[in-house]
Write a protein that holds these residues in place. Sequence first.
Motif, PDB file in Angstrom:
ATOM      1  N   PHE A 181       3.080   5.921  -2.924  1.00  0.00           N
ATOM      2  CA  PHE A 181       4.247   6.651  -3.424  1.00  0.00           C
ATOM      3  C   PHE A 181       4.173   6.807  -4.944  1.00  0.00           C
ATOM      4  O   PHE A 181       4.388   7.891  -5.479  1.00  0.00           O
ATOM      5  CB  PHE A 181       5.535   5.922  -3.025  1.00  0.00           C
ATOM      6  N   LEU A 182       3.849   5.715  -5.639  1.00  0.00           N
ATOM      7  CA  LEU A 182       3.746   5.775  -7.101  1.00  0.00           C
ATOM      8  C   LEU A 182       2.636   6.711  -7.564  1.00  0.00           C
ATOM      9  O   LEU A 182       2.804   7.464  -8.525  1.00  0.00           O
ATOM     10  CB  LEU A 182       3.532   4.374  -7.671  1.00  0.00           C
ATOM     11  N   ILE A 183       1.517   6.690  -6.873  1.00  0.00           N
ATOM     12  CA  ILE A 183       0.409   7.582  -7.226  1.00  0.00           C
ATOM     13  C   ILE A 183       0.836   9.039  -7.044  1.00  0.00           C
ATOM     14  O   ILE A 183       0.577   9.888  -7.907  1.00  0.00           O
ATOM     15  CB  ILE A 183      -0.849   7.252  -6.397  1.00  0.00           C
ATOM     16  N   ALA A 184       1.502   9.334  -5.938  1.00  0.00           N
ATOM     17  CA  ALA A 184       1.970  10.704  -5.696  1.00  0.00           C
ATOM     18  C   ALA A 184       2.962  11.132  -6.766  1.00  0.00           C
ATOM     19  O   ALA A 184       2.924  12.280  -7.251  1.00  0.00           O
ATOM     20  CB  ALA A 184       2.600  10.798  -4.308  1.00  0.00           C
ATOM     21  N   GLU A 185       3.858  10.234  -7.164  1.00  0.00           N
ATOM     22  CA  GLU A 185       4.834  10.554  -8.213  1.00  0.00           C
ATOM     23  C   GLU A 185       4.137  10.813  -9.549  1.00  0.00           C
ATOM     24  O   GLU A 185       4.494  11.748 -10.271  1.00  0.00           O
ATOM     25  CB  GLU A 185       5.843   9.410  -8.366  1.00  0.00           C
ATOM     26  N   LEU A 186       3.159   9.991  -9.881  1.00  0.00           N
ATOM     27  CA  LEU A 186       2.418  10.176 -11.129  1.00  0.00           C
ATOM     28  C   LEU A 186       1.625  11.484 -11.124  1.00  0.00           C
ATOM     29  O   LEU A 186       1.598  12.204 -12.126  1.00  0.00           O
ATOM     30  CB  LEU A 186       1.487   8.990 -11.383  1.00  0.00           C
ATOM     31  N   GLU A 187       0.988  11.777  -9.992  1.00  0.00           N
ATOM     32  CA  GLU A 187       0.250  13.039  -9.881  1.00  0.00           C
ATOM     33  C   GLU A 187       1.186  14.225 -10.050  1.00  0.00           C
ATOM     34  O   GLU A 187       0.877  15.195 -10.728  1.00  0.00           O
ATOM     35  CB  GLU A 187      -0.482  13.111  -8.553  1.00  0.00           C
ATOM     36  N   SER A 188       2.338  14.142  -9.431  1.00  0.00           N
ATOM     37  CA  SER A 188       3.338  15.209  -9.529  1.00  0.00           C
ATOM     38  C   SER A 188       3.807  15.359 -10.974  1.00  0.00           C
ATOM     39  O   SER A 188       3.948  16.478 -11.481  1.00  0.00           O
ATOM     40  CB  SER A 188       4.521  14.902  -8.631  1.00  0.00           C
ATOM     41  N   TYR A 189       4.004  14.260 -11.648  1.00  0.00           N
ATOM     42  CA  TYR A 189       4.445  14.290 -13.046  1.00  0.00           C
ATOM     43  C   TYR A 189       3.377  14.919 -13.934  1.00  0.00           C
ATOM     44  O   TYR A 189       3.661  15.757 -14.778  1.00  0.00           O
ATOM     45  CB  TYR A 189       4.764  12.863 -13.520  1.00  0.00           C
ATOM     46  N   ILE A 190       2.132  14.499 -13.723  1.00  0.00           N
ATOM     47  CA  ILE A 190       1.031  15.005 -14.535  1.00  0.00           C
ATOM     48  C   ILE A 190       0.853  16.511 -14.317  1.00  0.00           C
ATOM     49  O   ILE A 190       0.692  17.274 -15.276  1.00  0.00           O
ATOM     50  CB  ILE A 190      -0.286  14.246 -14.233  1.00  0.00           C
ATOM     51  N   ILE A 191       0.882  16.936 -13.067  1.00  0.00           N
ATOM     52  CA  ILE A 191       0.741  18.362 -12.766  1.00  0.00           C
ATOM     53  C   ILE A 191       1.901  19.160 -13.357  1.00  0.00           C
ATOM     54  O   ILE A 191       1.703  20.229 -13.920  1.00  0.00           O
ATOM     55  CB  ILE A 191       0.620  18.592 -11.240  1.00  0.00           C
TER      56      ILE A 191
ATOM     57  N   MET B 213       0.830  -1.203   0.000  1.00  0.00           N
ATOM     58  CA  MET B 213       0.000   0.000   0.000  1.00  0.00           C
ATOM     59  C   MET B 213       0.870   1.261   0.000  1.00  0.00           C
ATOM     60  O   MET B 213       0.566   2.229  -0.699  1.00  0.00           O
ATOM     61  CB  MET B 213      -0.948  -0.010   1.200  1.00  0.00           C
ATOM     62  N   ASN B 214       1.952   1.249   0.784  1.00  0.00           N
ATOM     63  CA  ASN B 214       2.866   2.391   0.810  1.00  0.00           C
ATOM     64  C   ASN B 214       3.536   2.598  -0.544  1.00  0.00           C
ATOM     65  O   ASN B 214       3.701   3.724  -1.002  1.00  0.00           O
ATOM     66  CB  ASN B 214       3.915   2.226   1.905  1.00  0.00           C
ATOM     67  N   GLN B 215       3.921   1.502  -1.194  1.00  0.00           N
ATOM     68  CA  GLN B 215       4.523   1.592  -2.527  1.00  0.00           C
ATOM     69  C   GLN B 215       3.533   2.205  -3.521  1.00  0.00           C
ATOM     70  O   GLN B 215       3.893   3.069  -4.319  1.00  0.00           O
ATOM     71  CB  GLN B 215       4.954   0.207  -3.027  1.00  0.00           C
ATOM     72  N   GLN B 216       2.303   1.743  -3.456  1.00  0.00           N
ATOM     73  CA  GLN B 216       1.287   2.261  -4.377  1.00  0.00           C
ATOM     74  C   GLN B 216       1.011   3.740  -4.117  1.00  0.00           C
ATOM     75  O   GLN B 216       0.871   4.518  -5.063  1.00  0.00           O
ATOM     76  CB  GLN B 216       0.004   1.440  -4.263  1.00  0.00           C
TER      77      GLN B 216
END
Length: 145
Positions: free
Chosen positions: A132-142, A127-130
Amino acid sequence: MASTVRQLLQTKGHAVYTVPAEATVFEALERMAVHDVGALMVLREGRLAGVFSERDYARKIILMGRFSKDTRVEEVMSTELVTVCPEDTVAHCMNLMTCHRVRHLPVLENGELVGVVSIGDVVKAIMNQQAFLIAELESYIIGAR
């Protein structure tokens, strides 16, 4: 973010709760209650000999009409052990737990018991890995706008 068993143990700690093989099931249950765990690593002469879990108690004591004060842990412990090493991945642990239908994996390094990974530990790490990945993707998209 733990991706290996070693990293997971560094985060959660290396505490391993054990019981001697010759202890009674009642003594093992008391120890499980004190530490609020669902399984104990069973030691014989200081070496891992098995795992005793709530599942073993339910299926091999209660359903078989045995008595916990008269039965030794070594009589009912699980001996077909599925183990991992510190370099194994958390995903590998999840796969082993799913395939072998176990909830606890002893961690061995050079034949020595150095930790235990539970299904709860693995789910939390994934869950922590997921997250982290979601936050990274959101940051990339923004940032890509």
